[in-house]
Scaffold this motif. Structure first.
Motif, PDB file in Angstrom:
ATOM      1  N   TRP A 189       0.802  -1.225   0.145  1.00 28.32           N
ATOM      2  CA  TRP A 189       0.174   0.102   0.067  1.00 28.32           C
ATOM      3  C   TRP A 189       0.868   1.299   0.062  1.00 28.32           C
ATOM      4  O   TRP A 189       1.941   1.272   0.726  1.00 28.32           O
ATOM      5  N   CYS A 195      -3.251   5.051   4.952  1.00 28.13           N
ATOM      6  CA  CYS A 195      -4.078   3.796   4.656  1.00 28.13           C
ATOM      7  C   CYS A 195      -4.479   3.221   6.255  1.00 28.13           C
ATOM      8  O   CYS A 195      -5.549   3.120   6.553  1.00 28.13           O
ATOM      9  N   TRP A 233      -7.478  -6.924  -1.146  1.00 25.80           N
ATOM     10  CA  TRP A 233      -5.921  -7.241  -0.868  1.00 25.80           C
ATOM     11  C   TRP A 233      -5.737  -8.477  -0.703  1.00 25.80           C
ATOM     12  O   TRP A 233      -4.549  -9.115  -1.076  1.00 25.80           O
ATOM     13  N   TYR A 303      -8.730   1.354  -3.677  1.00 25.88           N
ATOM     14  CA  TYR A 303      -7.850   0.248  -4.014  1.00 25.88           C
ATOM     15  C   TYR A 303      -6.970   0.597  -5.220  1.00 25.88           C
ATOM     16  O   TYR A 303      -5.698   0.263  -5.352  1.00 25.88           O
ATOM     17  N   HIS A 307      -3.266   1.126  -3.933  1.00 27.83           N
ATOM     18  CA  HIS A 307      -2.492   0.007  -3.904  1.00 27.83           C
ATOM     19  C   HIS A 307      -2.237  -0.454  -5.441  1.00 27.83           C
ATOM     20  O   HIS A 307      -1.073  -1.035  -5.564  1.00 27.83           O
TER      21      HIS A 307
END
Length: 319
Positions: A189, A195, A233, A303, A307
């Motif tokens: 991340w 986060c 994730w 996301y 990420h």
């Protein structure tokens, strides 16, 4: 021996004067002798004709004495009507053993009487529901539905509170806020501190609001966005579909929590909540669906921005 009839010619002088005044149509000399002779003719629509009979005491009582126009005759319910146009009316039945024709005539007379003696009900406005539908009682019985939603909120909200406290305070063998930041950084991340803060607020704040049933659509949307990112994730750690909770990358728990968050969002928190006076508490509508779509969009954008990667790697057409 028969009584001798009285001599009507013998009258006292005041009586003779009063009759003379009445016969000549002139008022009396004093209001104490006949007060009505001094009163104006209130309500008269025409002057009395010479043929009008004036009472002896000078007080008019009938329409003819008052000079009023009687107006048209209005038939009553009991009065038979002339339907043939000849001026003849049917006589009402006089005996209890009336014939079928007499009964039919009586029914026709009752129908004719209804047409002018009653006012039919007004028709409904086009597009307006009928009176029976408007007065139909609403069934507000919900049985154990509100209690069941309360239990569901306790379980789901309590689970998110548990994980939020692990990340914020380190309770229940949790990593704490610093450990959460390091875990996010090691998991790929970007902006790990941001986060960690976002996931902690989403889990702890959203879970507490779910338990209370306060601003439930926003609370359910928040925990849904958080758990969808957690699902993506873990699913993206290893190629292929990983569902079993026994493996580190299994998404079984995340799938169940995401589904229950959607259920609460679409059904409302019920009456056992602080939102019980809100429309979305027992009858959510399009607003809840909009919040659902926004939560999914927020999870996807978060996301993708923080990420990256494809969580569906190795799954069917997403290879």
């Amino acid at each position: 021996m028969a009584d001798k009839p009285k001599d009507t010619s013998e009258q006292t002088e005041p009586q003779a004067g009063a009759q003379k005044a009445v016969s000549t149509g002139k008022g009396v000399g004093s209001p104490y002798d006949s007060p009505t002779g001094q009163l104006p003719r209130v309500g008269m629509t025409k002057e009395p004709t010479p043929s009008t009979t004036v009472p002896v005491d000078g007080v008019p009582r009938t329409d003819d004495e008052l000079g009023l126009d009687p107006g048209p005759d209005v038939p009553t319910v009991s009065q038979p009507t002339d339907t043939s146009g000849t001026g003849a009316t049917a006589a009402p039945p006089t005996t209890a053993g009336a014939t079928a024709a007499g009964a039919g005539a009586g029914a026709a007379g009752a129908t004719a009487a209804y047409s002018y003696a009653s006012i039919p009900p007004a028709a409904n406005t086009p597009g307006e529901p009928s009176r029976s539908l408007r007065r139909r009682p609403v069934d507000n019985r919900r049985g154990t539905l509100d209690f069941g939603l309360f239990v569901l909120r306790l379980v789901v909200g309590g689970t998110f509170i548990y994980h939020g406290l692990q990340k914020l305070t380190g309770w229940f063998n949790g990593p704490g806020l610093d450990g959460t930041r390091d875990m996010m950084a090691g998991g790929g991340w970007d902006h790990a501190t941001l986060c960690a803060v976002l996931v902690t607020i989403g889990e702890l704040g959203g879970g507490a609001l779910l338990v209370l049933g306060l601003v439930t659509p926003l609370a359910a949307g928040a925990v849904l966005a958080v758990i969808l990112d957690a699902w993506a994730w873990k699913q993206g750690m290893i190629p292929g579909f990983q569902y079993r909770g026994s493996v580190p990358s299994g998404v079984e728990l995340e799938s169940v929590l995401a589904g229950t968050a959607v259920v609460i969002l679409l059904t409302g928190p019920g009456r056992w909540s602080l939102d019980r006076n809100r429309g979305w508490a027992i009858r959510p509508r399009y607003g809840s669906f909009v919040v659902l779509v926004l939560a999914v969009v927020a999870a996807v954008v978060t996301y993708w921005y923080l990420h990256g990667g494809n969580p569906f790697t190795g799954i069917g057409p997403f290879d």
